[in-house]
Design a protein around this motif. Structure first.
Motif, PDB file in Angstrom:
ATOM      1  N   LEU A 333       0.798  -1.235   0.000  1.00  0.00           N
ATOM      2  CA  LEU A 333       0.000   0.000   0.000  1.00  0.00           C
ATOM      3  C   LEU A 333       0.831   1.287   0.000  1.00  0.00           C
ATOM      4  CD1 LEU A 333      -2.989  -0.939   2.336  1.00  0.00           C
ATOM      5  CD2 LEU A 333      -3.100  -0.371  -0.109  1.00  0.00           C
ATOM      6  N   PRO A 334       2.020   1.315   0.652  1.00  0.00           N
ATOM      7  CA  PRO A 334       2.821   2.549   0.573  1.00  0.00           C
ATOM      8  C   PRO A 334       3.145   2.980  -0.855  1.00  0.00           C
ATOM      9  CG  PRO A 334       3.608   1.215   2.389  1.00  0.00           C
ATOM     10  CD  PRO A 334       2.583   0.385   1.657  1.00  0.00           C
ATOM     11  N   MET A 335       3.163   2.031  -1.817  1.00  0.00           N
ATOM     12  CA  MET A 335       3.370   2.410  -3.218  1.00  0.00           C
ATOM     13  C   MET A 335       2.276   3.370  -3.669  1.00  0.00           C
ATOM     14  SD  MET A 335       4.562  -1.082  -5.192  1.00  0.00           S
ATOM     15  CE  MET A 335       2.981  -1.894  -5.006  1.00  0.00           C
ATOM     16  N   LEU A 336       1.024   3.072  -3.259  1.00  0.00           N
ATOM     17  CA  LEU A 336      -0.105   3.909  -3.676  1.00  0.00           C
ATOM     18  C   LEU A 336      -0.076   5.250  -2.966  1.00  0.00           C
ATOM     19  CD1 LEU A 336      -3.033   1.309  -3.761  1.00  0.00           C
ATOM     20  CD2 LEU A 336      -1.267   1.781  -5.461  1.00  0.00           C
ATOM     21  N   PHE A 337       0.371   5.253  -1.723  1.00  0.00           N
ATOM     22  CA  PHE A 337       0.451   6.508  -0.951  1.00  0.00           C
ATOM     23  C   PHE A 337       1.399   7.492  -1.616  1.00  0.00           C
ATOM     24  CE2 PHE A 337       2.594   8.952   2.473  1.00  0.00           C
ATOM     25  CZ  PHE A 337       1.507   9.704   2.895  1.00  0.00           C
ATOM     26  N   ARG A 338       2.462   6.951  -2.226  1.00  0.00           N
ATOM     27  CA  ARG A 338       3.490   7.820  -2.808  1.00  0.00           C
ATOM     28  C   ARG A 338       3.210   8.199  -4.253  1.00  0.00           C
ATOM     29  NH1 ARG A 338       6.746   3.731  -0.079  1.00  0.00           N
ATOM     30  NH2 ARG A 338       7.318   4.537   1.974  1.00  0.00           N
ATOM     31  N   LEU A 339       2.081   7.786  -4.793  1.00  0.00           N
ATOM     32  CA  LEU A 339       1.794   8.078  -6.206  1.00  0.00           C
ATOM     33  C   LEU A 339       1.807   9.568  -6.498  1.00  0.00           C
ATOM     34  CD1 LEU A 339      -0.976   5.539  -7.294  1.00  0.00           C
ATOM     35  CD2 LEU A 339       1.409   5.625  -8.004  1.00  0.00           C
ATOM     36  N   GLY A 340       1.318  10.365  -5.545  1.00  0.00           N
ATOM     37  CA  GLY A 340       1.261  11.800  -5.791  1.00  0.00           C
ATOM     38  C   GLY A 340       2.609  12.472  -5.669  1.00  0.00           C
ATOM     39  N   SER A 341       3.339  12.156  -4.574  1.00  0.00           N
ATOM     40  CA  SER A 341       4.586  12.866  -4.305  1.00  0.00           C
ATOM     41  C   SER A 341       5.814  12.168  -4.890  1.00  0.00           C
ATOM     42  CB  SER A 341       4.777  13.009  -2.788  1.00  0.00           C
ATOM     43  OG  SER A 341       4.770  11.736  -2.174  1.00  0.00           O
ATOM     44  N   ASP A 342       5.765  10.839  -5.009  1.00  0.00           N
ATOM     45  CA  ASP A 342       6.915  10.071  -5.459  1.00  0.00           C
ATOM     46  C   ASP A 342       6.628   9.510  -6.850  1.00  0.00           C
ATOM     47  OD1 ASP A 342       8.689   7.163  -4.179  1.00  0.00           O
ATOM     48  OD2 ASP A 342       9.341   8.797  -5.449  1.00  0.00           O
ATOM     49  N   SER A 343       6.457  10.408  -7.819  1.00  0.00           N
ATOM     50  CA  SER A 343       5.947  10.007  -9.126  1.00  0.00           C
ATOM     51  C   SER A 343       7.032   9.470 -10.061  1.00  0.00           C
ATOM     52  CB  SER A 343       5.250  11.194  -9.802  1.00  0.00           C
ATOM     53  OG  SER A 343       6.156  12.261  -9.974  1.00  0.00           O
ATOM     54  N   HIS A 344       8.235   9.267  -9.534  1.00  0.00           N
ATOM     55  CA  HIS A 344       9.316   8.810 -10.408  1.00  0.00           C
ATOM     56  C   HIS A 344       9.848   7.441  -9.999  1.00  0.00           C
ATOM     57  CE1 HIS A 344       9.305  12.741 -12.215  1.00  0.00           C
ATOM     58  NE2 HIS A 344       9.554  13.302 -11.062  1.00  0.00           N
ATOM     59  N   ALA A 345       9.169   6.738  -9.117  1.00  0.00           N
ATOM     60  CA  ALA A 345       9.666   5.456  -8.638  1.00  0.00           C
ATOM     61  C   ALA A 345       9.366   4.340  -9.628  1.00  0.00           C
ATOM     62  CB  ALA A 345       9.059   5.131  -7.276  1.00  0.00           C
ATOM     63  N   ILE A 346      10.210   3.315  -9.591  1.00  0.00           N
ATOM     64  CA  ILE A 346       9.987   2.084 -10.347  1.00  0.00           C
ATOM     65  C   ILE A 346       9.911   0.961  -9.323  1.00  0.00           C
ATOM     66  CG2 ILE A 346      10.920   0.511 -12.080  1.00  0.00           C
ATOM     67  CD1 ILE A 346      12.555   3.000 -13.099  1.00  0.00           C
ATOM     68  N   TYR A 347       8.738   0.371  -9.169  1.00  0.00           N
ATOM     69  CA  TYR A 347       8.546  -0.704  -8.195  1.00  0.00           C
ATOM     70  C   TYR A 347       8.622  -2.050  -8.905  1.00  0.00           C
ATOM     71  CZ  TYR A 347       6.976   2.790  -4.839  1.00  0.00           C
ATOM     72  OH  TYR A 347       6.916   3.866  -3.991  1.00  0.00           O
ATOM     73  N   VAL A 348       9.400  -2.961  -8.328  1.00  0.00           N
ATOM     74  CA  VAL A 348       9.518  -4.317  -8.852  1.00  0.00           C
ATOM     75  C   VAL A 348       9.104  -5.254  -7.721  1.00  0.00           C
ATOM     76  CG1 VAL A 348      11.014  -6.021  -9.950  1.00  0.00           C
ATOM     77  CG2 VAL A 348      11.450  -3.573 -10.297  1.00  0.00           C
ATOM     78  N   VAL A 349       7.994  -5.970  -7.908  1.00  0.00           N
ATOM     79  CA  VAL A 349       7.430  -6.799  -6.839  1.00  0.00           C
ATOM     80  C   VAL A 349       7.436  -8.262  -7.277  1.00  0.00           C
ATOM     81  CG1 VAL A 349       5.465  -7.186  -5.309  1.00  0.00           C
ATOM     82  CG2 VAL A 349       5.938  -4.870  -6.152  1.00  0.00           C
ATOM     83  N   ASP A 350       8.137  -9.087  -6.514  1.00  0.00           N
ATOM     84  CA  ASP A 350       8.147 -10.521  -6.788  1.00  0.00           C
ATOM     85  C   ASP A 350       6.976 -11.179  -6.061  1.00  0.00           C
ATOM     86  OD1 ASP A 350       9.099 -12.888  -7.879  1.00  0.00           O
ATOM     87  OD2 ASP A 350      10.406 -13.307  -6.175  1.00  0.00           O
TER      88      ASP A 350
END
Length: 444
Positions: A333-350
């Motif tokens: 869920l923290p990925m979704l929280f950061r969508l507004g402020s952290d718009s440059h992340a690349i998440y890789v989830v196994d």
């Protein structure tokens, strides 16, 4: 930051080169796409990539390869004698004993092509180029190291003109990689010495966030303590997703050092380490222990508290009391929280779907796909119920399987012709696209 293309060879179960692309098919709709501005014009880019395949097909090897490349760029070699790169165990002569990584990346302004090849002793090749107005890549530097660990590096005029201080410094740094330093990346040398180009590429790698099934929440208790909005967000989402949690927050208690072992099952050797180093932070099972200089006999326990409503009464739960699904949601869920402020992340989830109901997996995936940010999500999964073209574009789906040589191969779903009425889940389970387990009959 956005990933545009990635290729890797000779890493764990990956033998011959496999390539992954975040570019959509031509003349496709704009659904689940974002657009980046480059000197060569605007380019459409996918925001998600989904990888499906049976157990032991190499999905985790693919994720591991991204992690290794990121860490090698950001942290450098783990030690000076061996890099311990885990290569494909079969003999493939044409790979020459080298593991190779190549990235096409966008830093928010420019498109770069960066890559390197290495073995357990030295970096053999390294290169960096930049996209120009004619949609060609122009070399910025090229590096080669031979088996005698002799390194040659060529800086081009596209990096900086010969008369400039920037070029003179880069030329000087080409002499700094000798002998035992042959396992170091030239990109990091440039970054250490203030190169703006190297800093852009280096920062791009730092934006890659990798989450495994056994990834713990680590700093989440401290983040909750420092950011009330994060707690409010997680509480709202956990309520919405019917986890039984009414609210989530961080609480802290000052406790005697000896109580760590007795009350919280902290291993005695870790307690002794705390006594020796006097200050720092350790994370165990989703709980954070903060100890400060001058308070050797006391530590601060920062833990996550979950509030449930049972028979109209509020009841507090610890992290160990929660279901595996709730714990997994706290990872994601923290990925979704950061969508507004952290718009440059690349998440890789196994194994994104581990411990999650299909509906919860879809919620995470679709939230990232429909957001207005440039955040990208790459994930592996087993849940075939996610294979639905109402949730995905065909180009977003990739199949992973092993060939007869035991090599992991990557197959884009876009290679297959699909009609509107086709039941792709049924076809996948029937083996039309491959990448499913083959269960042999047991001999009686």
């Amino acid at each position: 930051a956005m990933l545009l293309k990635y290729s890797v060879s000779n890493f764990r179960s990956i033998g011959h080169n496999i390539e992954f692309s975040m570019f959509p098919l031509e003349n496709s709709s704009d659904e689940f796409l974002t657009e980046i501005n480059t000197v060569a014009g605007n380019l459409k880019v996918l925001k998600r990539g989904a990888f499906f395949g049976p157990n032991a097909s190499g999905k985790t090897s693919f994720v591991n390869s991204l992690e290794f490349a990121r860490d090698y760029v950001v942290k450098g070699p783990r030690n000076s004698t061996a890099m311990k790169v885990n290569q494909f165990r079969g003999d493939i002569d044409e790979l020459q004993g080298l593991t190779r990584f190549e990235f096409m990346l966008y830093d928010g302004k420019n498109v770069y092509n960066y890559g390197f090849s290495l073995n357990r002793v030295y970096v053999s090749e390294e290169w960096l180029s930049i996209l120009d107005r004619d949609c060609n890549f122009r070399a910025l530097f090229e590096r080669k190291t031979n088996s005698r660990k002799s390194t040659s590096i060529k800086i081009t005029d596209d990096y900086a003109k010969p008369s400039t201080k920037k070029r003179q410094l880069a030329d000087l740094l080409t002499l700094s990689i000798k002998g035992k330093q042959a396992n170091q990346l030239f990109l990091y040398k440039l970054f250490e010495n203030g190169s703006d180009i190297a800093e852009a590429v280096y920062s791009w790698f730092r934006n890659i966030q990798i989450i495994y099934p056994d990834t713990k929440m680590q700093a989440l208790p401290l983040q909750l303590k420092q950011d009330n909005q994060l707690g409010d967000f997680l509480s709202e989402k956990l309520q919405l997703l019917d986890t039984g949690v009414e609210s989530v927050s961080a609480v802290e208690d000052n406790i005697e050092l000896f109580e760590l072992a007795e009350k919280y099952n902290v291993p005695a050797e870790i307690v002794h380490d705390i006594e020796d180093i006097q200050h720092g932070i350790i994370s165990l099972n989703g709980e954070l222990f903060i100890f400060k200089e001058g308070k050797k006999q006391k530590t601060t326990l920062v833990r996550i508290k979950f509030e449930h409503l049972l028979n109209n009464k509020s009841v507090d739960f610890n992290i160990d009391d929660e279901s595996d699904g709730t714990k997994r949601m706290l990872d994601l869920l923290p990925m979704l929280f950061r969508l507004g402020s952290d718009s440059h992340a690349i998440y890789v989830v196994d194994e994104l779907d581990r411990s999650l109901h299909t509906k919860l997996s879809k919620y995470i995936i679709n939230s990232l796909g429909s957001s207005n940010s440039n955040t990208q999500l790459l994930f592996t999964a087993h849940d075939v119920n996610l294979l639905n073209l109402q949730n995905f574009r065909q180009e977003e789906i990739w199949f992973i399987e092993k060939n007869y040589n035991g090599e992991t191969r990557l197959k884009p779903f876009s290679d297959f012709d699909i009609n509107d009425n086709q039941d792709i889940l049924k076809d996948y389970l029937a083996g039309r696209f491959g990448a499913i387990p083959v269960i042999k009959e047991e001999k009686l």
